[in-house]
Write a protein that holds these residues in place. Structure first.
Motif, PDB file in Angstrom:
ATOM      1  N   ILE B 139       0.805  -1.206   0.086  1.00  0.00           N
ATOM      2  CA  ILE B 139       0.121  -0.041   0.033  1.00  0.00           C
ATOM      3  C   ILE B 139       0.918   1.205  -0.076  1.00  0.00           C
ATOM      4  CG2 ILE B 139      -2.112  -1.134   0.999  1.00  0.00           C
ATOM      5  CD1 ILE B 139      -1.149   0.161   3.771  1.00  0.00           C
ATOM      6  N   GLY B 140       2.319   1.151  -0.063  1.00  0.00           N
ATOM      7  CA  GLY B 140       3.141   2.320  -0.280  1.00  0.00           C
ATOM      8  C   GLY B 140       3.133   3.140   1.118  1.00  0.00           C
ATOM      9  N   ILE B 141       3.306   2.247   2.343  1.00  0.00           N
ATOM     10  CA  ILE B 141       3.683   3.205   3.334  1.00  0.00           C
ATOM     11  C   ILE B 141       5.291   3.229   3.491  1.00  0.00           C
ATOM     12  CG2 ILE B 141       1.671   1.930   4.951  1.00  0.00           C
ATOM     13  CD1 ILE B 141       4.403   0.586   6.478  1.00  0.00           C
ATOM     14  N   VAL B 142       5.668   4.450   4.267  1.00  0.00           N
ATOM     15  CA  VAL B 142       7.097   4.595   4.280  1.00  0.00           C
ATOM     16  C   VAL B 142       7.782   4.361   5.472  1.00  0.00           C
ATOM     17  CG1 VAL B 142       8.555   6.579   4.145  1.00  0.00           C
ATOM     18  CG2 VAL B 142       6.695   6.406   2.708  1.00  0.00           C
ATOM     19  N   ILE B 143       8.757   3.611   5.511  1.00  0.00           N
ATOM     20  CA  ILE B 143       9.435   2.786   6.649  1.00  0.00           C
ATOM     21  C   ILE B 143      10.665   3.709   6.905  1.00  0.00           C
ATOM     22  CG2 ILE B 143      10.678   0.969   7.748  1.00  0.00           C
ATOM     23  CD1 ILE B 143       9.146  -0.976   5.752  1.00  0.00           C
ATOM     24  N   LYS B 144      10.690   4.484   8.219  1.00  0.00           N
ATOM     25  CA  LYS B 144      11.714   5.405   8.538  1.00  0.00           C
ATOM     26  C   LYS B 144      12.519   4.482   9.632  1.00  0.00           C
ATOM     27  CE  LYS B 144      10.181   9.573   6.979  1.00  0.00           C
ATOM     28  NZ  LYS B 144       9.942  10.648   7.966  1.00  0.00           N
ATOM     29  N   VAL B 145      13.827   4.820   9.472  1.00  0.00           N
ATOM     30  CA  VAL B 145      14.722   3.745  10.317  1.00  0.00           C
ATOM     31  C   VAL B 145      15.592   4.313  11.303  1.00  0.00           C
ATOM     32  CG1 VAL B 145      16.483   2.085  10.296  1.00  0.00           C
ATOM     33  CG2 VAL B 145      14.878   2.241   8.544  1.00  0.00           C
ATOM     34  N   ALA B 146      15.343   4.382  12.811  1.00  0.00           N
ATOM     35  CA  ALA B 146      16.190   5.105  13.666  1.00  0.00           C
ATOM     36  C   ALA B 146      17.541   4.479  13.564  1.00  0.00           C
ATOM     37  CB  ALA B 146      15.342   4.982  14.878  1.00  0.00           C
ATOM     38  N   PRO B 147      18.664   5.405  13.847  1.00  0.00           N
ATOM     39  CA  PRO B 147      19.927   4.942  13.676  1.00  0.00           C
ATOM     40  C   PRO B 147      20.471   4.257  15.098  1.00  0.00           C
ATOM     41  CG  PRO B 147      20.002   7.137  13.817  1.00  0.00           C
ATOM     42  CD  PRO B 147      18.558   6.574  13.603  1.00  0.00           C
ATOM     43  N   ILE B 148      21.516   3.464  14.906  1.00  0.00           N
ATOM     44  CA  ILE B 148      22.237   3.014  16.224  1.00  0.00           C
ATOM     45  C   ILE B 148      23.706   3.553  16.221  1.00  0.00           C
ATOM     46  CG2 ILE B 148      20.752   1.019  16.699  1.00  0.00           C
ATOM     47  CD1 ILE B 148      23.032  -0.646  15.304  1.00  0.00           C
ATOM     48  N   ASN B 149      24.294   3.755  17.353  1.00  0.00           N
ATOM     49  CA  ASN B 149      25.830   3.994  17.491  1.00  0.00           C
ATOM     50  C   ASN B 149      26.717   2.916  17.566  1.00  0.00           C
ATOM     51  OD1 ASN B 149      25.860   2.972  20.185  1.00  0.00           O
ATOM     52  ND2 ASN B 149      25.436   5.066  20.907  1.00  0.00           N
ATOM     53  N   GLN B 150      27.990   3.212  17.461  1.00  0.00           N
ATOM     54  CA  GLN B 150      28.766   2.150  17.510  1.00  0.00           C
ATOM     55  C   GLN B 150      28.910   1.109  18.506  1.00  0.00           C
ATOM     56  OE1 GLN B 150      31.031   1.173  15.130  1.00  0.00           O
ATOM     57  NE2 GLN B 150      30.167   2.657  13.587  1.00  0.00           N
ATOM     58  N   GLN B 151      28.284   1.589  19.736  1.00  0.00           N
ATOM     59  CA  GLN B 151      28.024   0.580  20.923  1.00  0.00           C
ATOM     60  C   GLN B 151      26.899  -0.335  20.636  1.00  0.00           C
ATOM     61  OE1 GLN B 151      28.756   4.068  21.506  1.00  0.00           O
ATOM     62  NE2 GLN B 151      30.732   3.226  21.436  1.00  0.00           N
ATOM     63  N   GLY B 152      25.990   0.100  19.627  1.00  0.00           N
ATOM     64  CA  GLY B 152      24.840  -0.818  19.368  1.00  0.00           C
ATOM     65  C   GLY B 152      23.637  -0.259  20.304  1.00  0.00           C
ATOM     66  N   GLU B 153      23.733   0.979  20.405  1.00  0.00           N
ATOM     67  CA  GLU B 153      22.539   1.574  21.168  1.00  0.00           C
ATOM     68  C   GLU B 153      21.750   2.489  20.112  1.00  0.00           C
ATOM     69  OE1 GLU B 153      25.460   3.800  24.108  1.00  0.00           O
ATOM     70  OE2 GLU B 153      24.761   2.500  25.514  1.00  0.00           O
ATOM     71  N   LEU B 154      20.589   2.347  20.339  1.00  0.00           N
ATOM     72  CA  LEU B 154      19.661   3.492  19.800  1.00  0.00           C
ATOM     73  C   LEU B 154      20.154   4.930  20.044  1.00  0.00           C
ATOM     74  CD1 LEU B 154      17.102   3.116  18.051  1.00  0.00           C
ATOM     75  CD2 LEU B 154      15.656   3.154  20.276  1.00  0.00           C
ATOM     76  N   VAL B 155      20.117   5.501  18.863  1.00  0.00           N
ATOM     77  CA  VAL B 155      20.023   7.081  19.163  1.00  0.00           C
ATOM     78  C   VAL B 155      18.865   7.851  19.071  1.00  0.00           C
ATOM     79  CG1 VAL B 155      21.463   9.128  17.717  1.00  0.00           C
ATOM     80  CG2 VAL B 155      22.327   6.639  17.366  1.00  0.00           C
ATOM     81  N   LEU B 156      18.953   8.178  20.453  1.00  0.00           N
ATOM     82  CA  LEU B 156      17.463   8.698  20.657  1.00  0.00           C
ATOM     83  C   LEU B 156      17.282  10.126  20.109  1.00  0.00           C
ATOM     84  CD1 LEU B 156      16.937   7.642  24.458  1.00  0.00           C
ATOM     85  CD2 LEU B 156      15.632   6.613  22.294  1.00  0.00           C
ATOM     86  N   ASP B 157      17.965  11.063  19.918  1.00  0.00           N
ATOM     87  CA  ASP B 157      17.917  12.101  19.626  1.00  0.00           C
ATOM     88  C   ASP B 157      17.590  12.131  17.717  1.00  0.00           C
ATOM     89  OD1 ASP B 157      18.683  13.137  21.576  1.00  0.00           O
ATOM     90  OD2 ASP B 157      20.922  13.748  21.124  1.00  0.00           O
ATOM     91  N   GLU B 158      18.432  11.179  17.269  1.00  0.00           N
ATOM     92  CA  GLU B 158      17.911  10.780  15.937  1.00  0.00           C
ATOM     93  C   GLU B 158      16.377  10.182  15.802  1.00  0.00           C
ATOM     94  OE1 GLU B 158      19.594  11.905  13.271  1.00  0.00           O
ATOM     95  OE2 GLU B 158      20.762  13.018  14.793  1.00  0.00           O
ATOM     96  N   LEU B 159      16.266   9.495  16.557  1.00  0.00           N
ATOM     97  CA  LEU B 159      14.881   8.660  16.703  1.00  0.00           C
ATOM     98  C   LEU B 159      13.667   9.824  16.878  1.00  0.00           C
ATOM     99  CD1 LEU B 159      12.446   6.527  17.078  1.00  0.00           C
ATOM    100  CD2 LEU B 159      12.921   6.186  19.196  1.00  0.00           C
ATOM    101  N   ALA B 160      14.077  10.965  17.776  1.00  0.00           N
ATOM    102  CA  ALA B 160      12.971  11.961  17.973  1.00  0.00           C
ATOM    103  C   ALA B 160      12.641  12.611  16.687  1.00  0.00           C
ATOM    104  CB  ALA B 160      13.559  12.681  19.067  1.00  0.00           C
ATOM    105  N   LYS B 161      13.724  12.807  15.746  1.00  0.00           N
ATOM    106  CA  LYS B 161      13.384  13.550  14.441  1.00  0.00           C
ATOM    107  C   LYS B 161      12.547  12.902  13.533  1.00  0.00           C
ATOM    108  CE  LYS B 161      17.948  15.757  15.204  1.00  0.00           C
ATOM    109  NZ  LYS B 161      19.311  15.481  14.367  1.00  0.00           N
ATOM    110  N   LEU B 162      12.441  11.627  13.828  1.00  0.00           N
ATOM    111  CA  LEU B 162      11.627  10.786  12.677  1.00  0.00           C
ATOM    112  C   LEU B 162      10.095  10.802  12.584  1.00  0.00           C
ATOM    113  CD1 LEU B 162      13.806   7.513  12.635  1.00  0.00           C
ATOM    114  CD2 LEU B 162      13.816   9.278  10.832  1.00  0.00           C
ATOM    115  N   PHE B 163       9.618  11.346  13.815  1.00  0.00           N
ATOM    116  CA  PHE B 163       8.054  11.586  13.993  1.00  0.00           C
ATOM    117  C   PHE B 163       7.744  12.556  13.175  1.00  0.00           C
ATOM    118  CE2 PHE B 163       9.455   9.579  17.909  1.00  0.00           C
ATOM    119  CZ  PHE B 163       8.578   8.344  18.042  1.00  0.00           C
ATOM    120  N   SER B 164       6.395  12.435  12.400  1.00  0.00           N
ATOM    121  CA  SER B 164       6.056  13.428  11.606  1.00  0.00           C
ATOM    122  C   SER B 164       4.431  13.240  11.762  1.00  0.00           C
ATOM    123  CB  SER B 164       5.996  13.100  10.004  1.00  0.00           C
ATOM    124  OG  SER B 164       5.482  12.000   9.455  1.00  0.00           O
TER     125      SER B 164
END
Lengths: 146, 408
Positions: B139-164
């Protein structure tokens, strides 16, 4: 361990005929999507079907690497039919319980892989890729039968 | 190790499968993130059910059907209490985490349109990527991917920017199966709430190892599998907040999910049954209930504390091996150690370790994007459970030294 014989380990540490072949007339990539192994086979085949040069670029485990290395040694100067027959011989050795017609040393040092079903594709991938290249195709994966 | 919260020998005695030789060696089972083992209590519960109580549930007037129904619904209540859901109406039995996520994607997908967005993270298991990819293709939904850092942790600041405005769901792992990272799920949910976005947590790797309270986390959906928490294969759970589940489009049609059917009109069953078409996995549910009783008897906090000690022991011992590099070094980790050697392929290690009785997983762990991020074809993963002991880790380390000696 039967599977990691000295010959196998030597070929995996220092693979023979490793690298690209700029003048290749035939080349194919083979992937094992389950483990990420990748083999590229480069061939120079003359018009009468003789392999005048063979090289490989392999990224994979010791079994895959040594199988590719020994294969590149074995197929230099073979003609199309002989190389194809060798592919089948090796495949039989790796996948069948019947003794068949063993390919001789050093290829027979890979025979121990048969006892490790999860690793058989590591050894057959270079040969499957070779067949693919010889047939003039460019891509194969272990999840399709050669 | 420090003082143990329980007697490890008596725990191990309750897992019959552990007491065998593999390739002539004591079995060191360190592949628990793939699937755990079963204690006698679970094996016996399933066996007892088949020997004494089996019949189909929810439909017979006869005695056995009542008994089977009571046991099956009793298991649902155990699941509810285990994760502290408000009501059994929020507990949908599925075949496992994968089906739980597919159920949600299939149902929510019917309310989505092209351009709508679903946020996932880089550390997801394929089962929390592919269902959304299927929706993207359909149906054409769009997947946004929150990045991780070199420790393998989620980058919360970047996740926060993905919401729309178009974000319909955040779907994210509670604990990474490939890296062991424990995500700060309560913070993540709070962030999503600011944007009014519902959250699905993939809890397959979290529920077996620590206390999970869905009300405290405040997530909307939570998926997990029985077979990773000492229960049978073939059953899992989708927890769904009742106010959302009530209005969700149906998933599968069949018996059990309906009250009455005619060719003119179908009346659907109440929650959670309308999401459970067909004869459910009855024995598996009862086995899962027994597993929950078993785990709660030991205590999830005790399990978490013990596994943390094992993790520290394993991390220290493995770090001492020349050339071994641990992939996934998050500050908050479950008892998973993924590692690579630059000069030895994971599959070769796996074969040599197996030869010495050590069961570990090698490969991409159904998390290709994680492997790509770290630039490795795969890793060796030792994943620990509360029935592992220091001897298992010693055996792993010893086997790795043998492998290193062989390949170098």
């Amino acid at each position: 361990m039967q599977v990691y014989q000295k010959t196998v380990l030597e070929h995996s540490r220092k693979p023979h005929h490793f690298g690209q072949l700029a003048t290749a007339t035939h080349s194919a990539e083979g992937f094992n999507p389950l483990c990420g192994d990748k083999v590229t086979v480069y061939l120079n085949m003359s018009s009468n079907g003789t392999i005048s040069a063979a090289r490989h670029e392999t990224s994979g485990c010791a079994i895959c690497m040594s199988s590719a290395s020994m294969m590149a040694d074995a197929i230099q100067a073979l003609n199309f039919e002989t190389a194809k027959a060798l592919c089948l011989q090796v495949n039989t050795m790796l996948t069948s319980d019947s003794s068949g017609n063993p390919p001789g040393m050093p290829l027979q040092s890979l025979e121990g892989v048969r006892a490790f079903p999860s690793r058989v594709k590591c050894a057959t991938l270079p040969w499957q890729t070779l067949l693919t290249a010889m047939m003039g195709e460019t891509l194969t994966t272990t999840e399709q039968e050669a | 190790m420090n003082s143990l919260p329980f007697n490890i020998d008596s725990i191990r005695a309750q897992f019959p499968i552990l007491h065998q030789q593999v390739n002539g060696h004591r079995l060191a089972f360190l592949d628990n993130a793939a699937s755990s083992q079963r204690p006698d209590a679970v094996i016996d519960a399933v066996s007892h059910y088949y020997r004494n109580d089996h019949a189909n549930v929810h439909r017979g007037v006869h005695h056995l059907s009542h008994r089977a129904t009571d046991a099956y619904e009793g298991a649902r209540e155990k699941v509810r209490a285990f994760i502290n859901a408000r009501s059994i109406r929020e507990i949908v039995f599925t075949s496992g985490t994968t089906e739980s996520i597919n159920l949600l994607a299939s149902s929510l997908g019917q309310t989505m349109q092209a351009g709508d967005e679903v946020i996932v993270s880089r550390m997801e298991h394929h089962s929390n990527i592919v269902p959304w990819k299927l929706l993207a293709e359909r149906i054409g939904i769009v997947i946004k991917v929150a990045p991780i850092n070199q420790q393998g942790e989620l980058v919360l600041d970047e996740l926060a920017k993905l919401f729309s405005e178009k974000t319909k769901l955040l779907a994210i792992a509670h604990v990474s199966n490939a890296l062991g990272t424990i995500n700060p799920v309560a913070d993540i949910v709070a962030l999503a709430k600011q944007h009014d976005v519902p959250v699905l947590l993939d809890g397959a790797q979290a529920v077996p190892h620590s206390k999970v309270d869905v009300q405290a986390i405040d997530c909307d959906f939570y998926a997990f599998s029985s077979h990773k928490m000492c229960g049978p294969t073939g059953i899992g759970v989708l927890y769904a907040r009742e106010s959302l589940l009530e209005n969700m489009p149906l998933f599968m049609g069949g018996g059990e999910m309906v009250i009455s059917v005619s060719f003119e009109k179908t009346i659907y069953n109440d929650l959670p049954y309308r999401f459970e078409a067909g004869t459910p996995p009855i024995a598996q549910a009862i086995g899962l209930g027994a597993a929950i009783d078993y785990l709660e008897d030991i205590g999830m906090d005790n399990i978490a504390a013990y596994e943390h000690q094992l993790l520290e022991l394993a991390t220290t011992a493995l770090s001492d091996i020349d050339g071994l590099r641990i992939i996934g070094t998050a500050a908050e980790k479950a008892a998973v150690v993924s590692f690579v050697f630059d000069d030895i392929h994971p599959h070769d290690l796996g074969t040599v370790l197996d030869h010495q009785g050590v069961a570990i997983r090698t490969g991409h762990h159904c998390a290709n994007p994680v492997m790509d991020f770290f630039g490795v074809p795969g890793t060796v993963r030792a994943s620990l459970a509360f029935y592992n002991d220091a001897e298992d880790i010693e055996q792993l380390v010893k086997a790795l030294h043998v492998a290193v000696g062989m390949f170098r």
